[in-house]
Design a protein around this motif. Structure first.
Motif, PDB file in Angstrom:
ATOM      1  N   ASP A   1       0.807  -1.216   0.000  1.00 57.80           N
ATOM      2  CA  ASP A   1       0.000   0.000   0.000  1.00 57.80           C
ATOM      3  C   ASP A   1       0.845   1.273   0.000  1.00 57.80           C
ATOM      4  O   ASP A   1       0.320   2.377   0.088  1.00 57.80           O
ATOM      5  CB  ASP A   1      -0.972   0.005   1.183  1.00 57.80           C
ATOM      6  N   GLY A   2       2.173   1.134  -0.075  1.00 53.24           N
ATOM      7  CA  GLY A   2       3.070   2.275  -0.126  1.00 53.24           C
ATOM      8  C   GLY A   2       3.656   2.677   1.217  1.00 53.24           C
ATOM      9  O   GLY A   2       4.519   3.546   1.281  1.00 53.24           O
ATOM     10  N   THR A   3       3.206   2.058   2.289  1.00 51.90           N
ATOM     11  CA  THR A   3       3.747   2.361   3.615  1.00 51.90           C
ATOM     12  C   THR A   3       5.179   1.851   3.716  1.00 51.90           C
ATOM     13  O   THR A   3       5.502   0.789   3.211  1.00 51.90           O
ATOM     14  CB  THR A   3       2.890   1.697   4.711  1.00 51.90           C
TER      15      THR A   3
ATOM     16  N   GLY B   1       3.218   6.512   6.181  1.00 49.73           N
ATOM     17  CA  GLY B   1       2.140   6.146   5.268  1.00 49.73           C
ATOM     18  C   GLY B   1       2.376   6.759   3.905  1.00 49.73           C
ATOM     19  O   GLY B   1       3.022   7.783   3.770  1.00 49.73           O
ATOM     20  N   SER B   2       1.839   6.120   2.893  1.00 49.56           N
ATOM     21  CA  SER B   2       2.058   6.630   1.533  1.00 49.56           C
ATOM     22  C   SER B   2       1.130   7.801   1.233  1.00 49.56           C
ATOM     23  O   SER B   2      -0.017   7.834   1.670  1.00 49.56           O
ATOM     24  CB  SER B   2       1.820   5.523   0.512  1.00 49.56           C
TER      25      SER B   2
ATOM     26  N   ALA C   1      -0.028  10.522   9.907  1.00 51.12           N
ATOM     27  CA  ALA C   1       0.449  10.034   8.614  1.00 51.12           C
ATOM     28  C   ALA C   1       1.820   9.390   8.718  1.00 51.12           C
ATOM     29  O   ALA C   1       2.156   8.503   7.935  1.00 51.12           O
ATOM     30  CB  ALA C   1       0.499  11.175   7.601  1.00 51.12           C
ATOM     31  N   SER C   2       2.633   9.842   9.693  1.00 48.29           N
ATOM     32  CA  SER C   2       3.940   9.231   9.898  1.00 48.29           C
ATOM     33  C   SER C   2       4.406   9.522  11.316  1.00 48.29           C
ATOM     34  O   SER C   2       3.982  10.502  11.936  1.00 48.29           O
ATOM     35  CB  SER C   2       4.973   9.724   8.881  1.00 48.29           C
TER      36      SER C   2
ATOM     37  N   THR D   1      -1.307   9.379   3.828  1.00 51.69           N
ATOM     38  CA  THR D   1      -2.459   8.628   4.328  1.00 51.69           C
ATOM     39  C   THR D   1      -2.208   8.198   5.769  1.00 51.69           C
ATOM     40  O   THR D   1      -1.068   8.069   6.209  1.00 51.69           O
ATOM     41  CB  THR D   1      -2.733   7.370   3.472  1.00 51.69           C
ATOM     42  N   ALA D   2      -3.292   7.971   6.482  1.00 53.87           N
ATOM     43  CA  ALA D   2      -3.212   7.603   7.893  1.00 53.87           C
ATOM     44  C   ALA D   2      -2.578   6.231   8.074  1.00 53.87           C
ATOM     45  O   ALA D   2      -2.765   5.328   7.250  1.00 53.87           O
ATOM     46  CB  ALA D   2      -4.603   7.611   8.513  1.00 53.87           C
ATOM     47  N   ILE D   3      -1.827   6.100   9.171  1.00 54.69           N
ATOM     48  CA  ILE D   3      -1.234   4.821   9.542  1.00 54.69           C
ATOM     49  C   ILE D   3      -2.001   4.289  10.756  1.00 54.69           C
ATOM     50  O   ILE D   3      -2.669   5.055  11.457  1.00 54.69           O
ATOM     51  CB  ILE D   3       0.274   4.956   9.858  1.00 54.69           C
TER      52      ILE D   3
END
Length: 147
Positions: free
Chosen positions: A70-72, A87-88, A116-117, A91-93
């Protein structure tokens, strides 16, 4: 004599530079430390591991970067403890591994934003929100400042 000393100095400098360069290799997720795999299955159970890089980090030892489908991106230290989760595309983690005081502070002060990170150092956490704000917390999760 001067040339011999100069040549030796140049060779030593090149050798040190070559040896201190980071060494990076792609590994299988099964080759991660146990703690890292446990973290992934506990907090990112739905995401698939795309690939894993193992990197030698000078004197600090090894570092592992896990790239999820998912890009994380998740960075683990040599013991398999997370040091950074990103997160990519903002986006929320998941918040399940983040200290409760940090999650509570974000939910109370920024109800429309998510984390997000997060990056942890020895003494603090650097948290970036989906609204672009960058917050710093101490090791216990107490808010320190906005960066």
């Amino acid at each position: 004599m001067k040339n011999a000393v100069l040549n030796t100095l140049v060779l030593l400098t090149m050798a040190v530079a070559f040896l201190s360069c980071d060494k990076e290799e792609t590994i299988q997720s099964a080759d991660l430390p146990v703690a890292a795999n446990t973290f992934l299955t506990t907090h990112f159970a739905k995401a698939k591991v795309s690939h894993v890089k193992k990197e030698k980090e000078g004197l600090s030892g090894r570092e592992y970067t896990v790239y999820l489908s998912d890009g994380t991106e998740i960075v683990f230290d040599k013991n398999g403890d997370w040091t950074e989760v990103d997160g990519s595309n903002n986006t929320a983690i998941p918040e399940t591994f983040i200290l409760a005081p940090i999650v509570s502070y974000v939910n109370e002060k920024y109800p429309d934003a998510k984390i997000a990170s997060i990056e942890k150092d020895r003494n603090e956490f650097d948290v970036e929100l989906t609204n672009g704000f960058d917050l710093v917390f101490d090791a216990n999760g107490t808010f320190k400042r906005m960066d």
